[in-house]
Design a protein around this motif. Structure first.
Motif, PDB file in Angstrom:
ATOM      1  N   SER A  74       0.848  -1.187   0.000  1.00 43.78           N
ATOM      2  CA  SER A  74       0.000   0.000   0.000  1.00 43.78           C
ATOM      3  C   SER A  74       0.885   1.239   0.000  1.00 43.78           C
ATOM      4  O   SER A  74       1.799   1.356   0.822  1.00 43.78           O
ATOM      5  CB  SER A  74      -0.922   0.007   1.220  1.00 43.78           C
ATOM      6  OG  SER A  74      -1.929  -0.979   1.083  1.00 43.78           O
ATOM      7  N   VAL A  82      -3.020   3.865  -1.093  1.00 42.31           N
ATOM      8  CA  VAL A  82      -3.484   3.328  -2.375  1.00 42.31           C
ATOM      9  C   VAL A  82      -2.775   1.999  -2.608  1.00 42.31           C
ATOM     10  O   VAL A  82      -1.539   1.957  -2.626  1.00 42.31           O
ATOM     11  CB  VAL A  82      -3.179   4.295  -3.535  1.00 42.31           C
ATOM     12  CG1 VAL A  82      -3.626   3.693  -4.860  1.00 42.31           C
ATOM     13  CG2 VAL A  82      -3.842   5.639  -3.303  1.00 42.31           C
ATOM     14  N   TYR A 119      -5.791   6.334  -9.992  1.00 43.33           N
ATOM     15  CA  TYR A 119      -5.271   7.305  -9.041  1.00 43.33           C
ATOM     16  C   TYR A 119      -3.826   7.649  -9.407  1.00 43.33           C
ATOM     17  O   TYR A 119      -3.047   6.767  -9.778  1.00 43.33           O
ATOM     18  CB  TYR A 119      -5.334   6.753  -7.616  1.00 43.33           C
ATOM     19  CG  TYR A 119      -6.746   6.683  -7.079  1.00 43.33           C
ATOM     20  CD1 TYR A 119      -7.409   7.848  -6.706  1.00 43.33           C
ATOM     21  CD2 TYR A 119      -7.407   5.467  -6.957  1.00 43.33           C
ATOM     22  CE1 TYR A 119      -8.707   7.796  -6.215  1.00 43.33           C
ATOM     23  CE2 TYR A 119      -8.713   5.403  -6.475  1.00 43.33           C
ATOM     24  CZ  TYR A 119      -9.361   6.572  -6.101  1.00 43.33           C
ATOM     25  OH  TYR A 119     -10.645   6.523  -5.637  1.00 43.33           O
ATOM     26  N   SER A 155      -8.695  -0.324  -0.811  1.00 45.42           N
ATOM     27  CA  SER A 155      -8.191   1.043  -0.774  1.00 45.42           C
ATOM     28  C   SER A 155      -8.265   1.598   0.637  1.00 45.42           C
ATOM     29  O   SER A 155      -9.208   1.342   1.383  1.00 45.42           O
ATOM     30  CB  SER A 155      -9.012   1.925  -1.720  1.00 45.42           C
ATOM     31  OG  SER A 155      -8.679   3.288  -1.545  1.00 45.42           O
ATOM     32  N   LEU A 157      -7.986   4.975   1.013  1.00 49.07           N
ATOM     33  CA  LEU A 157      -8.255   6.393   0.823  1.00 49.07           C
ATOM     34  C   LEU A 157      -9.428   6.836   1.693  1.00 49.07           C
ATOM     35  O   LEU A 157     -10.431   6.135   1.821  1.00 49.07           O
ATOM     36  CB  LEU A 157      -8.568   6.688  -0.646  1.00 49.07           C
ATOM     37  CG  LEU A 157      -7.386   6.602  -1.615  1.00 49.07           C
ATOM     38  CD1 LEU A 157      -7.864   6.669  -3.046  1.00 49.07           C
ATOM     39  CD2 LEU A 157      -6.380   7.713  -1.332  1.00 49.07           C
ATOM     40  N   ASN A 162     -11.937   8.847  -1.854  1.00 48.13           N
ATOM     41  CA  ASN A 162     -12.194   7.516  -2.394  1.00 48.13           C
ATOM     42  C   ASN A 162     -13.299   7.516  -3.437  1.00 48.13           C
ATOM     43  O   ASN A 162     -13.677   6.456  -3.933  1.00 48.13           O
ATOM     44  CB  ASN A 162     -12.532   6.536  -1.263  1.00 48.13           C
ATOM     45  CG  ASN A 162     -13.733   6.988  -0.446  1.00 48.13           C
ATOM     46  OD1 ASN A 162     -14.244   8.087  -0.643  1.00 48.13           O
ATOM     47  ND2 ASN A 162     -14.173   6.147   0.467  1.00 48.13           N
ATOM     48  N   ARG A 164     -13.953   7.784  -6.846  1.00 49.11           N
ATOM     49  CA  ARG A 164     -13.074   7.731  -8.021  1.00 49.11           C
ATOM     50  C   ARG A 164     -13.519   8.685  -9.122  1.00 49.11           C
ATOM     51  O   ARG A 164     -12.694   9.239  -9.857  1.00 49.11           O
ATOM     52  CB  ARG A 164     -13.012   6.294  -8.558  1.00 49.11           C
ATOM     53  CG  ARG A 164     -11.940   6.082  -9.615  1.00 49.11           C
ATOM     54  CD  ARG A 164     -11.946   4.649 -10.109  1.00 49.11           C
ATOM     55  NE  ARG A 164     -11.369   3.723  -9.164  1.00 49.11           N
ATOM     56  CZ  ARG A 164     -10.078   3.381  -9.133  1.00 49.11           C
ATOM     57  NH1 ARG A 164      -9.235   3.931  -9.990  1.00 49.11           N
ATOM     58  NH2 ARG A 164      -9.634   2.512  -8.262  1.00 49.11           N
TER      59      ARG A 164
END
Length: 425
Positions: A74, A82, A119, A155, A157, A162, A164
């Protein structure tokens, strides 16, 4: 309150953008026979292996102790973590169902196989400059790896990052796809170096300041910046007046990238990892090209901190005494170190960078030069986190940042407290 309303508006706009179908996935088609043959060509695969190493792909796509390129790591960002995906050719969890056009679109446009915006922790803002032939070679190499089944982690985030679809707005402001365009007024070596530094090497991803939304400040490329969420400072790479590498020659740059050491300093922190896993394996022609390009970067303006002086006689005395007791045996009373063994501190870019992060963390955590083929037994600096308190660390770092020819700003005790409790990775 205003920024929250603006963010909501951005997300609504992004949702409309996606519903309008601008990111519909490309149809999945079989590779044509000529392309399929290239993907199996041993020479193309070997070239791809070199390019993947140059791009340091394994660094992000390999978990500690895990299988190469199988993901599981990560990547920290200021907005949460991420997960780096599995890029082995496993059909269910990796790239096994991808075609080259899918890979090219991800690398060049930052769009995933299903049409989703990626991302920018995946550095497509730099990789967009990579040529199609080089991308094909990298894809051929990744396809040649043994498949590893490893699903991507969830994820990390935070909300609203988050969402997207909001990336559509970020991309509209901060990303424009485009291949590297050679400068015909420059030499072949310069253009090769610019292509590697700006593109596959993605040096700007660390060595440039970033804005509040994580965007790279493109107006000042390679001018230095804090590495997001890692608490290290990637220095300015100009070798001209007031640049981070002022006074470095081509050989100094090549030596650092090849061995992890040069007469001007040593790689440690994140750069030590880059040297260990990537740049030490570059051929001399590419190392020379990178050095040629970096030497062409412009001079910088005089930093505001350059006129700093030591705060007080007590700070001078305390930091100097600690240096004499703990540091001088290796780095010398004159701060010049020992050539090829202990790096100099006088004029060292990691000592005088604007923030003081690197020197502080080196004192706390130690300094570990990379193990390379050209330097298989590097000397390391022991950590002093257990031996020096925060005031001592602030004093000695401030001393070395302003001793000899150094004229950097002092480090405060509150900064030491912050960096003492920052994770190493």
């Amino acid at each position: 309150m205003l920024w929250r309303l603006a963010l909501c508006a951005m997300i609504v706009l992004a949702g409309w953008w996606c519903l309008a179908g601008r990111n519909r996935p490309l149809p999945v088609l079989p590779e044509d026979s000529a392309l399929a043959a290239k993907l199996k060509d041993p020479a193309v695969i070997a070239r791809g292996r070199y390019l993947a190493t140059l791009g340091d792909c394994a660094s992000c796509h390999t978990a500690q102790g895990g299988q190469a390129y199988a993901g599981g790591r990560s990547l920290p960002t200021p907005f949460g973590s991420v997960p780096a995906p599995n890029i082995t050719p496993d059909a269910d969890t990796g790239l096994g169902r991808w075609r080259f056009d899918d890979f090219w679109r991800a690398l060049h446009e930052g769009i995933g196989r299903e049409g989703e915006p990626l991302y920018p922790a995946f550095s497509y803002t730099s990789f967009t400059k990579v040529t199609r032939d080089d991308a094909l070679a990298i894809f051929a190499y990744l396809r040649s790896l043994p498949p590893v089944r490893r699903p991507s982690a969830a994820s990390g985030l935070r909300s609203p990052y988050n969402v997207r679809s909001a990336l559509a707005v970020w991309r509209a402001f901060y990303f424009k796809p485009g291949l590297y365009q050679p400068d015909r007024a420059q030499s072949m070596a310069w253009n090769r170096g610019a292509y590697l530094v700006q593109g596959l090497g993605h040096c700007n991803e660390c060595h440039a300041p970033r804005g509040a939304w994580g965007q790279i400040a493109t107006a000042t490329p390679l001018s230095g910046g804090e590495i997001p969420a890692q608490e290290w400072y990637a220095p300015d790479l100009s070798t001209q007046a007031h640049g981070g590498l002022q006074g470095w020659n081509q050989q100094d740059i090549m030596d650092l990238l090849k061995t992890g050491q040069s007469p001007k300093g040593a790689a440690f922190g994140p750069m030590a990892d880059v040297v260990a896993t990537s740049t030490q394996y570059l051929d001399d022609e590419d190392l020379h090209a990178i050095a040629v390009y970096l030497q062409s970067l412009p001079a910088r303006s005089l930093p505001a901190s350059s006129h700093s002086t030591l705060d007080s006689d007590s700070l001078t005395s305390r930091g100097g005494a600690i240096y004499a007791q703990r540091c001088a045996a290796c780095h010398g009373k004159d701060g010049l170190g020992v050539a090829g063994v202990y790096p100099p501190l006088d004029g060292n870019v990691s000592v005088v960078e604007p923030t003081g992060i690197n020197a502080t963390r080196a004192v706390l955590l130690g300094g570990f030069a990379p193990l390379t083929q050209a330097n298989p037994r590097p000397y390391s600096m022991p950590p002093y986190a257990q031996q020096l308190d925060d005031a001592d660390v602030a004093a000695v770092v401030s001393y070395i940042r302003q001793a000899w020819s150094n004229h950097a700003s002092t480090v405060q005790e509150r900064d030491v407290i912050k960096y003492r409790h920052t994770p190493i990775d």
